[in-house]
Design a protein around this motif. Structure first.
Motif, PDB file in Angstrom:
ATOM      1  N   ILE A   1       0.907  -1.353   0.001  1.00  0.00           N
ATOM      2  CA  ILE A   1      -0.103   0.013  -0.060  1.00  0.00           C
ATOM      3  C   ILE A   1       0.876   1.167   0.117  1.00  0.00           C
ATOM      4  O   ILE A   1       1.776   1.498   0.983  1.00  0.00           O
ATOM      5  CB  ILE A   1      -0.921   0.064   1.119  1.00  0.00           C
ATOM      6  CG1 ILE A   1      -1.918  -1.323   1.235  1.00  0.00           C
ATOM      7  CG2 ILE A   1      -1.627   1.313   1.251  1.00  0.00           C
ATOM      8  CD1 ILE A   1      -2.653  -1.507   2.464  1.00  0.00           C
ATOM      9  N   VAL A   2       0.717   2.215  -1.044  1.00  0.00           N
ATOM     10  CA  VAL A   2       1.235   3.340  -0.873  1.00  0.00           C
ATOM     11  C   VAL A   2       0.462   4.490  -0.405  1.00  0.00           C
ATOM     12  O   VAL A   2      -0.951   4.674  -1.287  1.00  0.00           O
ATOM     13  CB  VAL A   2       1.840   3.658  -2.390  1.00  0.00           C
ATOM     14  CG1 VAL A   2       2.664   5.069  -2.548  1.00  0.00           C
ATOM     15  CG2 VAL A   2       3.085   2.723  -2.773  1.00  0.00           C
ATOM     16  N   TRP A   3       0.952   5.394   0.326  1.00  0.00           N
ATOM     17  CA  TRP A   3       0.081   6.564   0.753  1.00  0.00           C
ATOM     18  C   TRP A   3       0.263   7.620   0.278  1.00  0.00           C
ATOM     19  O   TRP A   3       1.210   8.211   0.071  1.00  0.00           O
ATOM     20  CB  TRP A   3       0.095   6.458   2.282  1.00  0.00           C
ATOM     21  CG  TRP A   3      -0.457   5.280   2.981  1.00  0.00           C
ATOM     22  CD1 TRP A   3       0.365   4.052   3.313  1.00  0.00           C
ATOM     23  CD2 TRP A   3      -1.530   5.099   3.704  1.00  0.00           C
ATOM     24  NE1 TRP A   3      -0.588   3.087   3.987  1.00  0.00           N
ATOM     25  CE2 TRP A   3      -1.653   3.948   4.389  1.00  0.00           C
ATOM     26  CE3 TRP A   3      -2.603   5.907   3.951  1.00  0.00           C
ATOM     27  CZ2 TRP A   3      -2.657   3.411   5.093  1.00  0.00           C
ATOM     28  CZ3 TRP A   3      -3.875   5.402   4.609  1.00  0.00           C
ATOM     29  CH2 TRP A   3      -3.822   4.092   5.283  1.00  0.00           C
ATOM     30  N   HIS A   4      -0.729   8.342  -0.008  1.00  0.00           N
ATOM     31  CA  HIS A   4      -0.682   9.736  -0.556  1.00  0.00           C
ATOM     32  C   HIS A   4      -1.201  10.770   0.169  1.00  0.00           C
ATOM     33  O   HIS A   4      -2.611  10.547   0.266  1.00  0.00           O
ATOM     34  CB  HIS A   4      -1.184   9.770  -2.229  1.00  0.00           C
ATOM     35  CG  HIS A   4      -0.434   8.775  -3.136  1.00  0.00           C
ATOM     36  ND1 HIS A   4       0.632   8.963  -3.754  1.00  0.00           N
ATOM     37  CD2 HIS A   4      -0.672   7.433  -3.461  1.00  0.00           C
ATOM     38  CE1 HIS A   4       1.038   8.002  -4.511  1.00  0.00           C
ATOM     39  NE2 HIS A   4       0.248   7.042  -4.271  1.00  0.00           N
ATOM     40  N   GLY A   5      -0.916  11.908   0.329  1.00  0.00           N
ATOM     41  CA  GLY A   5      -1.736  13.193   0.883  1.00  0.00           C
ATOM     42  C   GLY A   5      -1.445  13.182   2.398  1.00  0.00           C
ATOM     43  O   GLY A   5      -0.700  12.128   3.035  1.00  0.00           O
ATOM     44  N   GLU A   6      -1.548  14.220   2.992  1.00  0.00           N
ATOM     45  CA  GLU A   6      -0.993  14.343   4.529  1.00  0.00           C
ATOM     46  C   GLU A   6      -2.195  14.250   5.471  1.00  0.00           C
ATOM     47  O   GLU A   6      -2.129  14.240   6.891  1.00  0.00           O
ATOM     48  CB  GLU A   6      -0.906  15.763   4.679  1.00  0.00           C
ATOM     49  CG  GLU A   6       0.172  16.444   3.531  1.00  0.00           C
ATOM     50  CD  GLU A   6       1.572  15.582   3.937  1.00  0.00           C
ATOM     51  OE1 GLU A   6       1.845  15.451   5.214  1.00  0.00           O
ATOM     52  OE2 GLU A   6       2.494  15.502   3.192  1.00  0.00           O
ATOM     53  N   GLY A   7      -3.350  13.594   5.212  1.00  0.00           N
ATOM     54  CA  GLY A   7      -4.581  13.440   6.000  1.00  0.00           C
ATOM     55  C   GLY A   7      -4.506  12.101   6.624  1.00  0.00           C
ATOM     56  O   GLY A   7      -3.536  11.184   6.380  1.00  0.00           O
ATOM     57  N   ASP A   8      -5.432  11.821   7.390  1.00  0.00           N
ATOM     58  CA  ASP A   8      -5.583  10.561   8.176  1.00  0.00           C
ATOM     59  C   ASP A   8      -6.688   9.679   7.638  1.00  0.00           C
ATOM     60  O   ASP A   8      -6.492   8.327   7.825  1.00  0.00           O
ATOM     61  CB  ASP A   8      -6.070  10.874   9.512  1.00  0.00           C
ATOM     62  CG  ASP A   8      -4.973  11.845  10.411  1.00  0.00           C
ATOM     63  OD1 ASP A   8      -3.650  11.375   9.979  1.00  0.00           O
ATOM     64  OD2 ASP A   8      -5.401  12.576  11.221  1.00  0.00           O
ATOM     65  N   VAL A   9      -7.716   9.889   6.770  1.00  0.00           N
ATOM     66  CA  VAL A   9      -8.817   9.254   6.467  1.00  0.00           C
ATOM     67  C   VAL A   9      -8.493   9.106   4.851  1.00  0.00           C
ATOM     68  O   VAL A   9      -8.359   9.800   4.202  1.00  0.00           O
ATOM     69  CB  VAL A   9     -10.153   9.861   6.722  1.00  0.00           C
ATOM     70  CG1 VAL A   9     -11.227   8.790   6.201  1.00  0.00           C
ATOM     71  CG2 VAL A   9     -10.176  10.134   7.972  1.00  0.00           C
ATOM     72  N   ILE A  10      -8.722   7.747   4.538  1.00  0.00           N
ATOM     73  CA  ILE A  10      -8.625   7.355   3.035  1.00  0.00           C
ATOM     74  C   ILE A  10      -9.740   7.966   2.329  1.00  0.00           C
ATOM     75  O   ILE A  10     -11.133   7.405   2.644  1.00  0.00           O
ATOM     76  CB  ILE A  10      -8.483   6.024   2.924  1.00  0.00           C
ATOM     77  CG1 ILE A  10      -7.157   5.367   3.413  1.00  0.00           C
ATOM     78  CG2 ILE A  10      -8.521   5.708   1.418  1.00  0.00           C
ATOM     79  CD1 ILE A  10      -6.945   3.959   3.171  1.00  0.00           C
ATOM     80  N   LYS A  11      -9.612   8.676   1.301  1.00  0.00           N
ATOM     81  CA  LYS A  11     -10.739   9.367   0.526  1.00  0.00           C
ATOM     82  C   LYS A  11     -11.242   8.394  -0.582  1.00  0.00           C
ATOM     83  O   LYS A  11     -12.273   8.269  -0.697  1.00  0.00           O
ATOM     84  CB  LYS A  11     -10.387  10.692   0.119  1.00  0.00           C
ATOM     85  CG  LYS A  11     -11.415  11.513  -0.622  1.00  0.00           C
ATOM     86  CD  LYS A  11     -11.080  12.912  -1.361  1.00  0.00           C
ATOM     87  CE  LYS A  11     -12.104  13.511  -1.931  1.00  0.00           C
ATOM     88  NZ  LYS A  11     -11.570  14.951  -2.318  1.00  0.00           N
ATOM     89  N   TYR A  12     -10.246   8.073  -1.318  1.00  0.00           N
ATOM     90  CA  TYR A  12     -10.410   7.224  -2.533  1.00  0.00           C
ATOM     91  C   TYR A  12      -9.211   6.346  -2.833  1.00  0.00           C
ATOM     92  O   TYR A  12      -7.876   6.586  -2.198  1.00  0.00           O
ATOM     93  CB  TYR A  12     -10.843   7.979  -3.755  1.00  0.00           C
ATOM     94  CG  TYR A  12     -10.063   8.852  -4.367  1.00  0.00           C
ATOM     95  CD1 TYR A  12      -8.912   8.440  -5.247  1.00  0.00           C
ATOM     96  CD2 TYR A  12     -10.043  10.125  -3.830  1.00  0.00           C
ATOM     97  CE1 TYR A  12      -8.118   9.450  -5.840  1.00  0.00           C
ATOM     98  CE2 TYR A  12      -9.233  11.065  -4.343  1.00  0.00           C
ATOM     99  CZ  TYR A  12      -8.233  10.707  -5.343  1.00  0.00           C
ATOM    100  OH  TYR A  12      -7.384  11.761  -5.902  1.00  0.00           O
ATOM    101  N   GLN A  13      -9.257   5.279  -3.608  1.00  0.00           N
ATOM    102  CA  GLN A  13      -8.165   4.328  -3.740  1.00  0.00           C
ATOM    103  C   GLN A  13      -8.076   3.945  -5.291  1.00  0.00           C
ATOM    104  O   GLN A  13      -9.075   4.035  -5.828  1.00  0.00           O
ATOM    105  CB  GLN A  13      -7.964   3.250  -2.746  1.00  0.00           C
ATOM    106  CG  GLN A  13      -9.480   2.413  -3.311  1.00  0.00           C
ATOM    107  CD  GLN A  13      -9.478   1.142  -2.252  1.00  0.00           C
ATOM    108  OE1 GLN A  13      -9.884   1.326  -1.392  1.00  0.00           O
ATOM    109  NE2 GLN A  13      -9.136  -0.227  -2.822  1.00  0.00           N
ATOM    110  N   MET A  14      -6.843   3.447  -5.735  1.00  0.00           N
ATOM    111  CA  MET A  14      -6.627   2.701  -6.943  1.00  0.00           C
ATOM    112  C   MET A  14      -5.846   1.621  -6.778  1.00  0.00           C
ATOM    113  O   MET A  14      -4.869   1.687  -6.159  1.00  0.00           O
ATOM    114  CB  MET A  14      -5.805   3.714  -7.952  1.00  0.00           C
ATOM    115  CG  MET A  14      -6.742   4.940  -8.218  1.00  0.00           C
ATOM    116  SD  MET A  14      -8.188   4.604  -9.393  1.00  0.00           S
ATOM    117  CE  MET A  14      -7.674   3.953 -10.936  1.00  0.00           C
ATOM    118  N   PRO A  15      -6.203   0.369  -7.452  1.00  0.00           N
ATOM    119  CA  PRO A  15      -7.589   0.039  -7.836  1.00  0.00           C
ATOM    120  C   PRO A  15      -8.660   0.319  -7.151  1.00  0.00           C
ATOM    121  O   PRO A  15      -8.544   0.376  -5.802  1.00  0.00           O
ATOM    122  CB  PRO A  15      -7.371  -1.171  -8.589  1.00  0.00           C
ATOM    123  CG  PRO A  15      -5.913  -1.696  -8.371  1.00  0.00           C
ATOM    124  CD  PRO A  15      -5.432  -0.654  -7.338  1.00  0.00           C
TER     125      PRO A  15
END
Length: 615
Positions: free
Chosen positions: A581-595
């Motif tokens: 899993i690669v994380w993008h962004g500085e937030g704590d909650v996952i907004k969307y994902q790919m795939p």
């Protein structure tokens, strides 16, 4: 009496005598006819017109033709002496062709500045191809005079052809302009526009894939068709190699005169088994799930040993597995249960042995066994697609009927004819020829062919969620009456979605090299990629209820993507996922994902998640 005669001539007969005189005085400079456009189903221009002026010269109006030829030759970049010969030819008006035909607008403007006596510029048009070679073997081309010589241009020439405008100059016998008569203008009519059933975006995808296949497998030629199985509309038609219509004279006639999907005939191979399957199911002679057949690798028919493509055979199997494995002896058994008369009837009912009536120039009929030569061996080989000769368009027409509920539609390529004002002159609608099987049988055919893609020989065409069904084909080529060793036409017939087919895609690659020569290896993945890319164009969305692809040794391990949206890093960590899993962004909650969740991913793929702060 003189006064009466003058009154009769000057008043009563004036218009008639004037018209007769003008016929003797007039010299016409033609304006090229504006040929009708060819568009795709969405109004995208496929073939249009480009302004191309042509020069005309009246020798009697110029006392220095040598000087005029010298000035023109420099601009046109042509031989001055040859140009002079055409300009001084004894005629009231000489067309300076080919030197002064279809010149550029820049050349025409430069020539106009010279003010050469006796030189006139006629407006002419040539065909313009915004997509270059795209669709060339279907649309064909026109000759130097604007007449259609091949393809759609030839077949619909009378509809596309315009009459053209004309300027009428009035001169005496020496071509000297008459001062007392004004020049005239005769208005012509523009050609009608053809709107094809073709979708230009789908055509781009198909041609790109087949160009790549030709290069990858060093193939002789390739064929592609996309059809709407519910209507018979041809959405894409591809013949490879291709050519540029404006340069047809530099192309081999065998290329531009042969539209392979309708012209080429060959043994269909295993794609033909769909017809045998449909006939056996319709007659209730087999049950896909509860009827079994044992394949030892061959079967004996009238003292002839007919082998399966798998030498050791497939062993004990259900008839669904017979279809999945493309087992020749299994289909011979279906043909045996049908009997020669019924099998022949179904083959002809599905449209084989006669032209489809597509309206595409050069369509062949194919070759079937005559009834007096349809013995046990011929019946057996026909059941699995060998010994007969059919066209690709016939195969697509037949399979469309097998999967659309049993309705045999005529394939067609022209959707609408419009005049130059955009008004509809004629509309072409779907034409059902007859019904060949029931909806119940068609549903079973769709189920079996979806299983072929999920678990059988067509697994390389599988697309998660699109519910692709299909059948492979591998046909040995016949050369001089004998089968050519190691020379095959490999094909795949695919459709989607399997529960309600809207796209039917056929691809055949002739004489591929650099690979194992099987339709499932070469053609199936091509069709799979095409369907995946054109599905959004056709408005097809992923759906539920697909037959899951069965894992086999050698396949990449796959998993369904988990839904991580709404989770925090801590929550994901507690799930103990083994995915990268690669994380993008500085937030704590996952907004969307790919795939996206629930799609299929390989075990070593990466899930990219994008976060935002909680509010």
């Amino acid at each position: 009496m003189v006064i009466a005669k003058l009154f009769h001539v000057q008043i009563i007969k004036h218009e008639w005598l004037k018209a007769r005189a003008e016929e003797n005085w007039d010299r016409e400079i033609p304006f090229g006819a504006i040929r009708g456009e060819i568009q795709d189903r969405n109004g995208q221009l496929i073939v249009g017109n480009r302004l191309a002026p042509t020069l005309y010269f009246m020798p009697s109006q110029n006392k220095e033709p040598e000087k005029a030829a010298a000035m023109l030759a420099g601009i046109l970049q042509v031989d001055q002496q040859k140009l002079l010969e055409k300009m001084t030819k004894k005629s009231y008006m000489n067309k300076l062709a080919p030197e002064g035909k279809n010149i550029t607008q820049e050349q025409a403007m430069e020539i106009a500045k010279l003010q050469i006596d006796g030189l006139y510029t006629g407006v002419d048009f040539v065909r313009n191809y915004p997509y270059g070679e795209l669709l060339s073997r279907l649309i064909g081309f026109t000759g130097f005079d604007g007449t259609g010589l091949a393809g759609i241009e030839y077949a619909y020439d009378e509809i596309l052809q315009g009459t053209g405008d004309k300027i009428r100059l009035y001169t005496d016998a020496k071509a000297i302009p008459l001062p007392h008569v004004d020049d005239g203008f005769q208005t012509g009519e523009n050609g009608a526009t053809l709107e094809l059933t073709i979708d230009i975006e789908m055509q781009k995808v198909m041609e790109r894939e087949l160009i790549q296949a030709m290069e990858k497998y060093d193939a002789t030629q390739a064929i592609g068709i996309i059809m709407n199985p519910k209507t018979g509309e041809i959405l894409s038609l591809v013949s490879m190699p291709t050519f540029h219509p404006a340069e047809y004279q530099e192309t081999d006639q065998a290329i531009y005169n042969r539209n392979l999907p309708v012209w080429m005939t060959f043994e269909p191979g295993s794609t033909f088994k769909i017809v045998t399957l449909a006939a056996g199911l319709e007659e209730k002679l087999i049950d896909l799930h509860h009827d079994y057949f044992n394949d030892p690798g061959y079967t004996m028919v009238a003292n002839a040993r007919l082998r399966c493509w798998k030498r050791e055979g497939h062993g004990h199997q259900s008839f669904l597995e017979v279809v999945e494995n493309s087992c020749n002896p299994g289909f011979i058994e279906i043909g045996r249960r049908l009997g020669g008369e019924k099998l022949d009837k179904y083959i002809r009912d599905f449209g084989f042995g006669e032209s489809t009536g597509s309206g595409i120039a050069g369509e062949a009929k194919g070759i079937l066994f005559s009834k007096d030569r349809f013995g046990p061996v011929e019946q057996a080989t026909t059941a699995f697609g060998q010994g007969i000769s059919v066209t690709p368009i016939q195969q697509v027409q037949a399979v469309a009927a097998a999967i659309n509920g049993g309705y045999l539609y005529r394939p067609y390529i022209v959707k609408e004819i419009k005049n130059d004002k955009g008004e509809t002159l004629k509309t072409f609608e779907p034409e059902m020829k007859r019904r060949v099987i029931s909806e119940e049988t068609s549903a079973q055919v769709r189920e079996a062919l979806e299983s072929v893609v999920a678990n059988g020989s067509g697994r390389n065409a599988f697309n998660d969620g699109l519910r692709v069904g299909g059948k492979t084909g591998t046909a040995q080529k016949v050369v001089n009456g004998n089968y050519a060793d190691g020379d095959y036409i490999v094909s795949f017939m695919g459709f989607a979605p399997a529960d309600d087919p809207e796209l039917l895609v056929y691809v055949a690659v002739d004489s591929p090299k650099n690979s194992i020569q099987f339709g499932g290896v070469i053609a199936a993945p091509i069709v799979g990629r095409i369907i995946e890319e054109i599905a959004p164009i056709a408005g097809i969305e992923k759906r539920e209820g697909q037959i899951e692809k069965e894992y086999r040794w050698g396949d990449a391990m796959t998993h369904r993507v988990p839904d991580l949206t709404g989770m925090t890093k801590g929550m994901v960590a507690r799930q103990l996922h083994t995915y990268r899993i690669v994380w993008h962004g500085e937030g704590d909650v996952i907004k969307y994902q790919m795939p996206v969740p629930d799609s299929v991913m390989q075990a070593d793929d990466i899930i990219h998640v994008y976060t935002e702060d909680e509010e």
